[in-house]
Design a protein around this motif. Structure first.
Motif, PDB file in Angstrom:
ATOM      1  N   TYR A 269      45.688  -4.100 -63.317  1.00 56.70           N
ATOM      2  CA  TYR A 269      44.986  -4.543 -62.265  1.00 56.70           C
ATOM      3  C   TYR A 269      46.018  -4.106 -60.907  1.00 56.70           C
ATOM      4  O   TYR A 269      46.463  -4.800 -60.358  1.00 56.70           O
ATOM      5  N   THR A 311      40.395  -3.462 -60.043  1.00 52.87           N
ATOM      6  CA  THR A 311      39.387  -3.849 -60.408  1.00 52.87           C
ATOM      7  C   THR A 311      38.057  -2.824 -60.376  1.00 52.87           C
ATOM      8  O   THR A 311      37.029  -2.992 -60.960  1.00 52.87           O
ATOM      9  N   GLN A 314      35.946  -2.243 -63.306  1.00 56.14           N
ATOM     10  CA  GLN A 314      34.863  -3.230 -63.522  1.00 56.14           C
ATOM     11  C   GLN A 314      33.501  -2.687 -63.023  1.00 56.14           C
ATOM     12  O   GLN A 314      32.403  -3.185 -63.790  1.00 56.14           O
ATOM     13  N   LEU A 365      42.501 -12.251 -54.603  1.00 53.36           N
ATOM     14  CA  LEU A 365      41.100 -11.626 -55.149  1.00 53.36           C
ATOM     15  C   LEU A 365      41.382 -10.809 -56.289  1.00 53.36           C
ATOM     16  O   LEU A 365      40.578 -10.962 -57.226  1.00 53.36           O
ATOM     17  N   GLU A 369      39.762 -11.596 -60.086  1.00 52.45           N
ATOM     18  CA  GLU A 369      38.846 -10.777 -60.800  1.00 52.45           C
ATOM     19  C   GLU A 369      39.383 -10.442 -62.158  1.00 52.45           C
ATOM     20  O   GLU A 369      38.808 -10.480 -63.045  1.00 52.45           O
ATOM     21  N   THR A 373      37.221 -11.474 -65.336  1.00 46.29           N
ATOM     22  CA  THR A 373      36.894 -10.290 -66.181  1.00 46.29           C
ATOM     23  C   THR A 373      37.447 -10.743 -67.864  1.00 46.29           C
ATOM     24  O   THR A 373      36.803 -10.707 -68.771  1.00 46.29           O
TER      25      THR A 373
ATOM     26  N   THR B 147      31.910  -7.407 -53.241  1.00 47.53           N
ATOM     27  CA  THR B 147      33.077  -8.144 -52.557  1.00 47.53           C
ATOM     28  C   THR B 147      34.161  -7.263 -52.313  1.00 47.53           C
ATOM     29  O   THR B 147      35.026  -7.116 -51.298  1.00 47.53           O
ATOM     30  N   GLU B 148      34.686  -6.232 -53.189  1.00 49.35           N
ATOM     31  CA  GLU B 148      35.609  -5.377 -52.952  1.00 49.35           C
ATOM     32  C   GLU B 148      35.528  -4.354 -51.877  1.00 49.35           C
ATOM     33  O   GLU B 148      36.407  -4.208 -51.084  1.00 49.35           O
ATOM     34  N   GLY B 428      30.959 -11.813 -64.608  1.00 51.31           N
ATOM     35  CA  GLY B 428      32.641 -11.598 -63.948  1.00 51.31           C
ATOM     36  C   GLY B 428      32.547 -11.819 -62.588  1.00 51.31           C
ATOM     37  O   GLY B 428      33.172 -12.187 -61.907  1.00 51.31           O
ATOM     38  N   LYS B 429      31.308 -11.239 -62.073  1.00 47.39           N
ATOM     39  CA  LYS B 429      31.206 -11.483 -60.296  1.00 47.39           C
ATOM     40  C   LYS B 429      31.066 -13.035 -60.180  1.00 47.39           C
ATOM     41  O   LYS B 429      31.817 -13.430 -59.185  1.00 47.39           O
ATOM     42  N   THR B 432      34.269 -14.798 -60.491  1.00 44.33           N
ATOM     43  CA  THR B 432      35.300 -14.410 -59.233  1.00 44.33           C
ATOM     44  C   THR B 432      34.773 -15.035 -58.233  1.00 44.33           C
ATOM     45  O   THR B 432      35.816 -15.780 -57.441  1.00 44.33           O
TER      46      THR B 432
END
Lengths: 455, 455
Positions: A269, A311, A314, A365, A369, A373, B147-148, B428-429, B432
């Motif tokens: 990550y 991330t 993902q 963040l 994540e 995950t 988000t990212e 996963g979202k 998070t």
């Protein structure tokens, strides 16, 4: 020390490996593998285990002397190498230089460019944007017979010669076998500076030899810290199985492979660690992808590494990992602390769907994540474990690299194979020679023609 | 047209698929899949097939107008997007710009930088080296809830505001849903220029929408040629199975998948096409990695894509592909002709081991290695096929991208799944959000805490 978290065994029992149970079942086998490697290494003279000696830094003085002589006189370094001759340096510079080092107005080290293919458009394109008077070339090939590297060498040499005349000889450094091969005599005849690739160090285990250390040092990286970290991994490797995360993680890999999971996803990550995935993919694939000949039978072994970056992936791969076949083990790499501690700014009050991010560290963040995950994959029956490093600096990266090399070596022992050769690449080389009209390969060329394969 | 070479069926019968036989067995099924897609597309209103309409170029006028208004006023473009919102643009600029475009003294288009992660060190590092007065930001998110992307948007907006004041509003372009989501109203309130992501186009199918076209156009790429090539693939797709390489290659993929090969290696022989592998990996994984619920049962389907680049990964992966498990189908991409026709220089007469390379085109060596590797893999029982493109230009790349999207869509039909959704990423979202303390996710947070998962 790095922290190996066998998330798998701690949570969600149904899909988990019982690490404690597995350890007690396999501790003897693990310690036998460990002992075999350490005994061969300590006895000296093993043809493959020179990489275990690299953290001592025998070549460090020569690397630093060369760096001190060259630094300030050149802006750019072209590294010519492929596979193990480039992936280590690429991993180090991408992780440890400023993320946009090459665009900095004032830089603590050279810009480092890697030519790792025979893509003529890319090679000519690079030479077009560089100033030959301010450019060094480091040609890296253990034998000097690596076709791709030596072709690019011919182009770079011709370019330097045309631009700076005889001075080109001071601008090429050859990293190669100390005695054997064709690059060593060539370099001596030309008067290039040289550095050794120890004969007992294979390409994919060479990152802490001059192969990786010189590009890193010229790029401004603290190579002494790299080696210090690697020595810590070597110390850790001496522990008993119950306290040895290298042995434990190798066991996890091995047992899932035995259960039929033929894919190993490697997913740091961190954008800065993206080439660590490429480096690991070579280390893992070339070391463990073998046709094992034992006891009169043969078996094709080795799991296939998949490179990923969190991330980012993902949004590319996790749909498959969650819902697709349960054929994977996922290895996460977590970075506890970012260098800058950057915060996500506060949103405007009316951007209410983003308010929850405001004023929190990006790294929080990132790691939320990762945890989300990891959990979501376990929920889908996809096991995973996490290697944590406190931060991305030379010392921890050196430790991680040596950790992964030792893990791979142990995995090879558990598979009962030689993890240090690569006999499978020979045929492709020979057929390339045949197709390119190299003398001595007429028979293979005739065979290819008979199959209708020509250029 | 691209040339799909089913090397597998032409040579080395023992490991080969009999393509002619398979075609006659499966032509009806293939044409049923083709018909289903074309019928749904032509009927209009399908919620997923908007990407089949993109080659017509409805958005082209708006993209070119924006480019013409902005070109010359800015040097750098930051693209904020993740997954399908970045991989298309990254593929296009890497393949079609000068290989060292960002280092050119004089450039035909902007430098394009992709922020596709929440790596604060990288985001801050980029802003450190750019001049805010000369930088555009293109924030790409269909919903505005990614988000990212939205975290990085907050950073870029704050940076622009601090450096150029209110003028920042002229320097941000939002690419998002034409009506829905939170980015559209935000952009209108702020007065940003906007471009649409059609609601019927998913991220991984969006490269030829404004998502990919604007970064490409600002980067100096001929986007009209991209669309022209894509239209040629659409025309080809209408052919009968016997003359349709999209259907045929989808069938090859499908049949090897059915035979249990759970890995698809995608390996263009070109450094410039390295991100095509990443783009394809997302397209393939997210489209086909599905838990199929049919007829009262469920099945986890989808092969795992492995990104590779030739010749580079010959020195990383081919040992495994040759000797390891026979669990792979390898897809090569061959480039017939390089742009520059660069030659490998002649070696010095005494460098006799390199003489055979002298004065030959690099691209000849590149393709010799591709042929040699394809043959060596077949020899090891690892099937493969090759897609050839005459050269890397916008038109042929556009054709290849649409070819691969159509192939993937057909593969989805053959698997009896919806290739256009991604239900597996939701958990996963949500987790998070829970870990980051977003309001409304207390229950999930409590559940994670109970499992010992906290930040």
């Amino acid at each position: 020390m790095l922290n190996f978290q066998n998330i798998t065994s701690e949570r969600l029992g149904s899909h988990a490996l019982d690490l404690e149970g597995a350890l007690s079942d396999h501790a003897a086998r693990l310690e036998q593998a460990q002992g075999a490697l350490l005994d061969r290494f300590r006895a000296g003279g093993d043809p493959y285990l020179g990489w275990m000696d690299l953290p001592r830094g025998e070549v460090l003085g020569d690397v630093l002397a060369l760096r001190d002589r060259l630094a300030g006189h050149y802006d750019d370094l072209i590294v010519l190498g492929i596979g193990g001759s480039s992936l280590g340096g690429l991993t180090l510079t991408t992780a440890l230089q400023h993320p946009f080092h090459n665009s900095l107005a004032s830089r603590p080290g050279m810009r480092v460019h890697f030519i790792d293919n025979v893509d003529g458009d890319v090679i000519e394109g690079l030479l077009e944007v560089l100033d030959a008077r301010r450019t060094l070339v480091n040609v890296i090939s253990k034998s000097g017979t690596t076709t791709e590297t030596m072709a690019a060498y011919l182009s770079c040499k011709a370019w330097l010669q045309a631009q700076v005349g005889e001075k080109y000889k001071a601008q090429i450094i050859a990293t190669t076998d100390p005695q054997k091969g064709i690059l060593r005599p060539l370099a001596e005849r030309e008067g290039y500076a040289t550095l050794p690739v120890p004969p007992t160090v294979g390409g994919r285990f060479s990152v802490l030899s001059a192969v990786g250390l010189l590009p890193a040092a010229l790029g401004g990286i603290d190579v002494e810290a790299l080696l210090r970290g690697a020595r810590r991994a070597m110390e850790h490797f001496e522990r008993s199985a119950a306290h040895n995360e290298i042995l434990q993680s190798a066991l996890v890999q091995h047992l899932y492979g035995e259960q039929g999971k033929n894919i190993t996803v490697f997913m740091p990550y961190s954008t800065r660690l993206r080439f660590l995935s490429d480096w690991y993919a070579q280390l893992w694939a070339e070391s463990l992808g073998k046709n094992r000949q034992r006891d009169g039978g043969s078996a094709r072994v080795g799991t296939t590494p998949v490179k990923a970056v969190g991330t980012t992936d993902q949004h590319s791969q996790v749909q498959l990992y969650r819902e697709g076949p349960q054929d994977k083990l996922v290895v996460f790499v977590k970075v506890e602390q970012a260098d800058r501690g950057a915060l996500i700014p506060n949103a405007e009050p009316d951007e209410n769907e983003m308010n929850y991010l405001g004023n929190k560290p990006y790294q929080t963040l990132m790691n939320a994540e990762l945890h989300a995950t990891a959990y979501a994959l376990l929920d889908a029956g996809q096991p995973n474990y996490t290697i944590s490093l406190p931060r991305i600096d030379a010392e921890h990266l050196g430790e991680l690299l040596q950790f992964l090399m030792l893990q791979t070596a142990v995995a090879g022992e558990l598979l009962n194979i030689n993890a240090f050769d690569q006999p499978g690449v020979e045929l492709g080389k020979v057929l390339t020679y045949a197709l390119m009209g190299r003398p001595g390969f007429d028979e293979q060329r005739a065979q290819l023609e008979a199959e209708g394969i020509t250029l």
